[in-house]
Design an enzyme around this catalytic site. Sequence first.
Site, PDB file in Angstrom:
ATOM      1  N   SER A  97     -27.089 -15.170  46.576  1.00 31.06           N
ATOM      2  CA  SER A  97     -26.648 -15.672  45.273  1.00 31.06           C
ATOM      3  C   SER A  97     -26.866 -17.157  45.060  1.00 31.06           C
ATOM      4  O   SER A  97     -26.875 -17.612  43.940  1.00 31.06           O
ATOM      5  CB  SER A  97     -25.152 -15.339  45.054  1.00 31.06           C
ATOM      6  OG  SER A  97     -24.350 -16.036  45.964  1.00 31.06           O
ATOM      7  N   SER A 138     -23.159 -15.496  42.657  1.00 32.86           N
ATOM      8  CA  SER A 138     -21.744 -15.465  42.314  1.00 32.86           C
ATOM      9  C   SER A 138     -21.089 -16.831  42.332  1.00 32.86           C
ATOM     10  O   SER A 138     -19.937 -16.980  41.940  1.00 32.86           O
ATOM     11  CB  SER A 138     -21.011 -14.554  43.291  1.00 32.86           C
ATOM     12  OG  SER A 138     -20.997 -15.117  44.606  1.00 32.86           O
ATOM     13  N   LYS A 193     -15.083 -23.141  45.755  1.00 34.46           N
ATOM     14  CA  LYS A 193     -15.214 -21.789  45.215  1.00 34.46           C
ATOM     15  C   LYS A 193     -13.907 -21.040  45.464  1.00 34.46           C
ATOM     16  O   LYS A 193     -13.280 -21.185  46.514  1.00 34.46           O
ATOM     17  CB  LYS A 193     -16.397 -21.071  45.867  1.00 34.46           C
ATOM     18  CG  LYS A 193     -16.704 -19.718  45.253  1.00 34.46           C
ATOM     19  CD  LYS A 193     -17.990 -19.153  45.831  1.00 34.46           C
ATOM     20  CE  LYS A 193     -18.300 -17.767  45.275  1.00 34.46           C
ATOM     21  NZ  LYS A 193     -19.544 -17.226  45.864  1.00 34.46           N
TER      22      LYS A 193
END
Length: 181
Positions: free
Chosen positions: A180, A156, A81
Amino acid sequence: MSEPLYAATARELRDRVRSGEVSATAVAESFLGRIKATDPSIGAYVDVWTDHALQMAGEVDRRVNKGEDPGPLAGVPIGLKDNLCTSYGRTTCASKILANFESPYDATVVNRLRDAGAVFLGKLNMDEFAMGSSTENSSIQKTRNPWDLGRVPGGSSGGAAAAVAAGLGPIALSSDGGGSI
């Protein structure tokens, strides 16, 4: 006809690399090819590290060929990420504000994954600064659900979810700051 390497699980890939049945380089090339062919319509990756991934895979192969322990994640490709600091590439948190930010260090988890023999494919899209729930709020690109391109993957960490769902990496490292994941 056997399944392509990008269809194997992380455990299967690790075991095949550790045994010498397949090279970490071949595994990385399989996923990089899949990313090149598939990701333009999905938008899971904001930065694909082709050269770096092949260099990391080559190091795993060198260790296997020398009879050294290549680590518990030997040759397993992983997407990161874009809010995880890495000294290679940029860490933008999917924001134009950090478009050129190059971290002077690696996050602890990045170091540990590297030490375990993982191969980093690149950075994954996210909602800007991880503030969102759909991965539509990235300043870089929108990520689409690979099972239905008209839908979102959530967020996210939507880039991570979409990458794994689409076979663009068997594992993706994401984060959860408010439910999330």
